[in-house]
Design a protein around this motif. Structure first.
Motif, PDB file in Angstrom:
ATOM      1  N   ILE A   2      -7.599  40.155 -85.033  1.00  0.00           N
ATOM      2  CA  ILE A   2      -8.372  39.635 -83.908  1.00  0.00           C
ATOM      3  C   ILE A   2      -9.289  40.730 -83.368  1.00  0.00           C
ATOM      4  N   LYS A   3     -10.555  40.392 -83.221  1.00  0.00           N
ATOM      5  CA  LYS A   3     -11.534  41.364 -82.724  1.00  0.00           C
ATOM      6  C   LYS A   3     -11.974  40.994 -81.317  1.00  0.00           C
ATOM      7  N   ILE A   4     -11.914  41.962 -80.416  1.00  0.00           N
ATOM      8  CA  ILE A   4     -12.323  41.784 -79.027  1.00  0.00           C
ATOM      9  C   ILE A   4     -13.642  42.509 -78.787  1.00  0.00           C
ATOM     10  N   ILE A  47     -15.924  38.376 -84.198  1.00  0.00           N
ATOM     11  CA  ILE A  47     -15.459  38.478 -82.811  1.00  0.00           C
ATOM     12  C   ILE A  47     -14.659  37.235 -82.440  1.00  0.00           C
ATOM     13  N   SER A  48     -13.502  37.433 -81.818  1.00  0.00           N
ATOM     14  CA  SER A  48     -12.627  36.321 -81.445  1.00  0.00           C
ATOM     15  C   SER A  48     -12.680  36.004 -79.964  1.00  0.00           C
ATOM     16  N   ILE A  49     -12.954  37.014 -79.124  1.00  0.00           N
ATOM     17  CA  ILE A  49     -12.923  36.811 -77.677  1.00  0.00           C
ATOM     18  C   ILE A  49     -13.748  37.904 -76.999  1.00  0.00           C
ATOM     19  N   ILE A  68     -24.926  33.026 -74.398  1.00  0.00           N
ATOM     20  CA  ILE A  68     -23.936  32.855 -75.458  1.00  0.00           C
ATOM     21  C   ILE A  68     -23.582  31.385 -75.637  1.00  0.00           C
ATOM     22  N   ARG A  69     -23.493  30.651 -74.542  1.00  0.00           N
ATOM     23  CA  ARG A  69     -23.118  29.241 -74.632  1.00  0.00           C
ATOM     24  C   ARG A  69     -24.201  28.389 -75.285  1.00  0.00           C
ATOM     25  N   GLU A  70     -25.384  28.940 -75.480  1.00  0.00           N
ATOM     26  CA  GLU A  70     -26.432  28.222 -76.198  1.00  0.00           C
ATOM     27  C   GLU A  70     -26.151  28.150 -77.697  1.00  0.00           C
ATOM     28  N   PHE A  71     -25.298  29.067 -78.196  1.00  0.00           N
ATOM     29  CA  PHE A  71     -25.072  29.083 -79.639  1.00  0.00           C
ATOM     30  C   PHE A  71     -23.628  29.361 -80.052  1.00  0.00           C
ATOM     31  N   SER A  72     -22.741  29.585 -79.098  1.00  0.00           N
ATOM     32  CA  SER A  72     -21.369  29.936 -79.458  1.00  0.00           C
ATOM     33  C   SER A  72     -20.376  29.413 -78.424  1.00  0.00           C
ATOM     34  N   ASP A  73     -19.176  29.044 -78.910  1.00  0.00           N
ATOM     35  CA  ASP A  73     -18.100  28.632 -77.996  1.00  0.00           C
ATOM     36  C   ASP A  73     -16.985  29.676 -77.953  1.00  0.00           C
ATOM     37  N   LEU A  74     -17.326  30.931 -78.273  1.00  0.00           N
ATOM     38  CA  LEU A  74     -16.337  31.996 -78.210  1.00  0.00           C
ATOM     39  C   LEU A  74     -15.711  32.076 -76.814  1.00  0.00           C
TER      40      LEU A  74
END
Length: 223
Positions: A2-4, A47-49, A68-74
């Protein structure tokens, strides 16, 4: 592993969190401003979180969440000295998954990271449905009217993006940056071709065109 991604402009806090999470077996990358945070999420698919401060140079944490929310749900956990209830409500509405007020305890951050990752895994291992289309996010398969439909990775990515947000209108830039994971430079043809191919496959098996073009704005599913 897991990558932070740690986004914190205070060198000492950044280093403390990095050392702590690495000692717990996590892979960690660190940035110190908002612009580099968005760039890191775009470029590093491992990246996980994200652990995110709000008061950052060049681009605030609030804006980072929006971008970030424009392209990712991380998953994003905000860690900030701002402690008003309204601030917490605002960033959760922007798309943050949790909020921790400074000063904080590192063991508490670890517990929250573990909890958010568990919730994220449960949400990611799911089936999406829209009309007679079923999409399994775990097996990456698409079924239309009971038929398994072969799709390219790009077609699947566009369909998953739209089915995950069935009421959202997506601009061509939204789609390109979310699916291709690259900056959109204004070339409409790439998105148009893949949307057309996806439409044809859906129509072949369902007899319907579920993707609506909103001229001058983008695409959305027909509700």
């Amino acid at each position: 592993m897991i990558k932070i991604l740690i986004v914190e402009d205070d060198n000492e806090i950044n280093r403390l969190m990095k050392d702590y999470f690495m000692s717990k077996g996590y892979d960690v990358i660190c940035v110190f401003d908002g612009i580099k945070a968005v760039s890191a999420v775009r470029s590093d698919k491992d990246i996980s979180i994200i652990l995110l401060d709000l008061m950052l140079p060049f681009q605030s944490g609030d804006r980072v969440i929006q971008k970030i929310r424009e392209f990712s749900d991380l998953p994003v956990i905000v860690i900030s000295a701002k402690d008003t209830i309204q601030t917490k409500i605002d960033v959760i509405r922007l798309g943050a998954d949790d909020y921790v007020t400074k000063p904080f305890d590192l063991d508490e951050i670890l517990v929250r990271v573990e909890a958010v990752l568990r919730r994220s895994k449960m949400l990611n291992n799911k089936k999406l449905t829209f009309q007679d289309i079923s999409l399994d996010t775990q097996t990456k398969t698409v079924t239309i009217s009971g038929n398994i439909v072969e799709m390219t990775a790009t077609e699947y990515g566009i369909l998953e993006l739209m089915m995950s947000n069935p009421t959202k209108l997506f601009s061509k830039a939204n789609i390109f940056e979310s699916v291709w994971n690259e900056d959109y430079l204004g070339d409409d043809s790439t998105v148009k071709v893949h949307i057309s191919n996806l439409r044809n496959k859906i129509k072949k098996y369902s007899g319907k065109d579920y993707i609506e073009t909103v001229w001058g704005m983008g695409y959305r599913l027909k509700i």
